[in-house]
Design a protein around this motif. Sequence first.
Motif, PDB file in Angstrom:
ATOM      1  N   PHE A  13      -7.416  -3.024  18.260  1.00 22.51           N
ATOM      2  CA  PHE A  13      -6.498  -4.161  18.419  1.00 22.51           C
ATOM      3  C   PHE A  13      -7.042  -5.424  17.768  1.00 22.51           C
ATOM      4  CE2 PHE A  13      -5.813  -1.453  22.219  1.00 22.51           C
ATOM      5  CZ  PHE A  13      -4.575  -0.968  21.870  1.00 22.51           C
ATOM      6  N   ASP A  14      -7.963  -5.264  16.802  1.00 23.90           N
ATOM      7  CA  ASP A  14      -8.451  -6.396  16.026  1.00 23.90           C
ATOM      8  C   ASP A  14      -7.513  -6.619  14.849  1.00 23.90           C
ATOM      9  OD1 ASP A  14     -10.639  -6.694  17.656  1.00 23.90           O
ATOM     10  OD2 ASP A  14     -11.980  -5.522  16.379  1.00 23.90           O
ATOM     11  N   TRP A  15      -7.658  -7.772  14.190  1.00 22.70           N
ATOM     12  CA  TRP A  15      -6.855  -8.054  13.009  1.00 22.70           C
ATOM     13  C   TRP A  15      -7.141  -6.993  11.947  1.00 22.70           C
ATOM     14  CZ3 TRP A  15      -2.726 -10.498  11.552  1.00 22.70           C
ATOM     15  CH2 TRP A  15      -2.470 -10.630  10.189  1.00 22.70           C
ATOM     16  N   ALA A  16      -6.097  -6.472  11.329  1.00 21.23           N
ATOM     17  CA  ALA A  16      -6.247  -5.451  10.301  1.00 21.23           C
ATOM     18  C   ALA A  16      -5.318  -5.763   9.141  1.00 21.23           C
ATOM     19  CB  ALA A  16      -5.917  -4.075  10.877  1.00 21.23           C
ATOM     20  N   ASP A  17      -5.857  -5.760   7.930  1.00 20.31           N
ATOM     21  CA  ASP A  17      -5.042  -5.970   6.735  1.00 20.31           C
ATOM     22  C   ASP A  17      -4.746  -4.609   6.123  1.00 20.31           C
ATOM     23  OD1 ASP A  17      -3.647  -7.280   4.743  1.00 20.31           O
ATOM     24  OD2 ASP A  17      -5.422  -7.560   3.492  1.00 20.31           O
ATOM     25  N   VAL A  18      -3.527  -4.153   6.302  1.00 20.59           N
ATOM     26  CA  VAL A  18      -3.092  -2.863   5.766  1.00 20.59           C
ATOM     27  C   VAL A  18      -2.657  -3.098   4.321  1.00 20.59           C
ATOM     28  CG1 VAL A  18      -1.413  -0.994   5.987  1.00 20.59           C
ATOM     29  CG2 VAL A  18      -2.368  -2.060   8.038  1.00 20.59           C
ATOM     30  N   LYS A  19      -3.220  -2.310   3.407  1.00 14.73           N
ATOM     31  CA  LYS A  19      -2.908  -2.467   1.981  1.00 14.73           C
ATOM     32  C   LYS A  19      -2.000  -1.315   1.540  1.00 14.73           C
ATOM     33  CE  LYS A  19      -7.170  -4.903   0.879  1.00 14.73           C
ATOM     34  NZ  LYS A  19      -7.600  -5.185   2.216  1.00 14.73           N
ATOM     35  N   VAL A  20      -0.852  -1.683   0.987  1.00 12.74           N
ATOM     36  CA  VAL A  20       0.112  -0.695   0.513  1.00 12.74           C
ATOM     37  C   VAL A  20       0.259  -0.897  -0.988  1.00 12.74           C
ATOM     38  CG1 VAL A  20       2.477   0.156   0.719  1.00 12.74           C
ATOM     39  CG2 VAL A  20       1.311  -0.776   2.735  1.00 12.74           C
ATOM     40  N   ASP A  21       0.038   0.169  -1.756  1.00 10.97           N
ATOM     41  CA  ASP A  21       0.081   0.073  -3.209  1.00 10.97           C
ATOM     42  C   ASP A  21       1.051   1.109  -3.783  1.00 10.97           C
ATOM     43  OD1 ASP A  21      -0.901  -0.836  -5.839  1.00 10.97           O
ATOM     44  OD2 ASP A  21      -1.742   1.184  -5.960  1.00 10.97           O
ATOM     45  N   GLY A  22       1.758   0.708  -4.832  1.00 11.57           N
ATOM     46  CA  GLY A  22       2.625   1.645  -5.543  1.00 11.57           C
ATOM     47  C   GLY A  22       3.874   2.012  -4.769  1.00 11.57           C
TER      48      GLY A  22
ATOM     49  N   LYS B 164      22.217   1.203   0.399  1.00 13.99           N
ATOM     50  CA  LYS B 164      21.820   2.495   0.956  1.00 13.99           C
ATOM     51  C   LYS B 164      20.550   2.912   0.216  1.00 13.99           C
ATOM     52  CE  LYS B 164      23.298   7.221   1.583  1.00 13.99           C
ATOM     53  NZ  LYS B 164      24.324   8.217   1.355  1.00 13.99           N
ATOM     54  N   LEU B 165      19.554   3.351   0.966  1.00 13.43           N
ATOM     55  CA  LEU B 165      18.296   3.789   0.373  1.00 13.43           C
ATOM     56  C   LEU B 165      18.462   5.195  -0.191  1.00 13.43           C
ATOM     57  CD1 LEU B 165      15.257   3.165  -0.057  1.00 13.43           C
ATOM     58  CD2 LEU B 165      14.848   4.270   2.146  1.00 13.43           C
ATOM     59  N   ILE B 166      18.178   5.358  -1.466  1.00 15.00           N
ATOM     60  CA  ILE B 166      18.265   6.663  -2.122  1.00 15.00           C
ATOM     61  C   ILE B 166      16.915   7.374  -2.049  1.00 15.00           C
ATOM     62  CG2 ILE B 166      18.743   7.863  -4.295  1.00 15.00           C
ATOM     63  CD1 ILE B 166      21.173   6.500  -2.916  1.00 15.00           C
ATOM     64  N   SER B 167      15.854   6.651  -2.363  1.00 18.65           N
ATOM     65  CA  SER B 167      14.510   7.222  -2.243  1.00 18.65           C
ATOM     66  C   SER B 167      13.493   6.104  -2.102  1.00 18.65           C
ATOM     67  CB  SER B 167      14.169   8.105  -3.448  1.00 18.65           C
ATOM     68  OG  SER B 167      13.971   7.324  -4.593  1.00 18.65           O
ATOM     69  N   MET B 168      12.364   6.471  -1.502  1.00 21.89           N
ATOM     70  CA  MET B 168      11.263   5.523  -1.356  1.00 21.89           C
ATOM     71  C   MET B 168       9.966   6.312  -1.292  1.00 21.89           C
ATOM     72  SD  MET B 168      10.693   2.653   1.569  1.00 21.89           S
ATOM     73  CE  MET B 168       9.232   1.646   1.611  1.00 21.89           C
ATOM     74  N   SER B 169       9.025   5.907  -2.114  1.00 26.58           N
ATOM     75  CA  SER B 169       7.722   6.564  -2.104  1.00 26.58           C
ATOM     76  C   SER B 169       6.634   5.499  -2.146  1.00 26.58           C
ATOM     77  CB  SER B 169       7.585   7.517  -3.290  1.00 26.58           C
ATOM     78  OG  SER B 169       7.688   6.800  -4.501  1.00 26.58           O
ATOM     79  N   ILE B 170       5.479   5.874  -1.639  1.00 29.06           N
ATOM     80  CA  ILE B 170       4.326   4.978  -1.601  1.00 29.06           C
ATOM     81  C   ILE B 170       3.139   5.743  -2.170  1.00 29.06           C
ATOM     82  CG2 ILE B 170       2.773   3.661  -0.114  1.00 29.06           C
ATOM     83  CD1 ILE B 170       5.137   3.441   1.880  1.00 29.06           C
TER      84      ILE B 170
END
Length: 159
Positions: free
Chosen positions: A78-87, A60-66
Motif C-alpha cells: 500500500f505504498d506509492w507505486a508508479d505503474v509504467k505502461v508502454d506500447g 466502441k472499442l475494437i481492439s486494445m493491446s499493451i
Amino acid sequence: NMNVVIRPLFKYIFKRIFGGFIKNDINLDEVDFSMKSFCLNDIEMNTYEINKLMEDSPFKLISMSIKSIDVPWAIIKFDWADVKVDGVEVILMPSPKFQNVDNQTEEKPEFVENTQEHEEEHEKEMYNSEVSLSSSLVTKILSNIGLTLTNVVVKVLPC
C-alpha cells in the motif's frame, strides 16, 4: 519465505482489479517476487468488458493491446507505486448508438417478476460483504498508484 504469503494475496488483488479486462490468461505463478517490480508483456485487452464500461461513450472499442506493464511491489504494501505502461494501441470506431440519433426511439425497461427473491436476497448479502471488503482493498491500492503511459497510439476507424 515471503513468496508463500505474498503470491496468493497478489494473485487475488491483481485478478480482482484487472482480471475481467485482460483477454489472455496471465500466469502469475511465474512472477518473481524477489525483484523490485514485475513486468507483464503482450497483453490483449477484453474489448467486451471495456465496452460495457463505455456504454455511454460515442466510441466502441475494437481492439486494445499493451506491449508491457511494469508494476512495483510497493503496490502490495500500500505504498506509492508508479505503474509504467508502454506500447498501448487502441482502435476505436464511432458507436452505432450515437449515429442517427434522430431515428432512435427510447427503449422502456421490462418488468420481470422474481420468483426466487428470498434465496437471492441472502446470496446478495454475502456477495455484498465480499465486494465491500474487496472494494475497500482495491480503493486503498488504487489511491496509491501513479500511472506513466508511453508510446500510446489511438486510431479511430471511419463508420
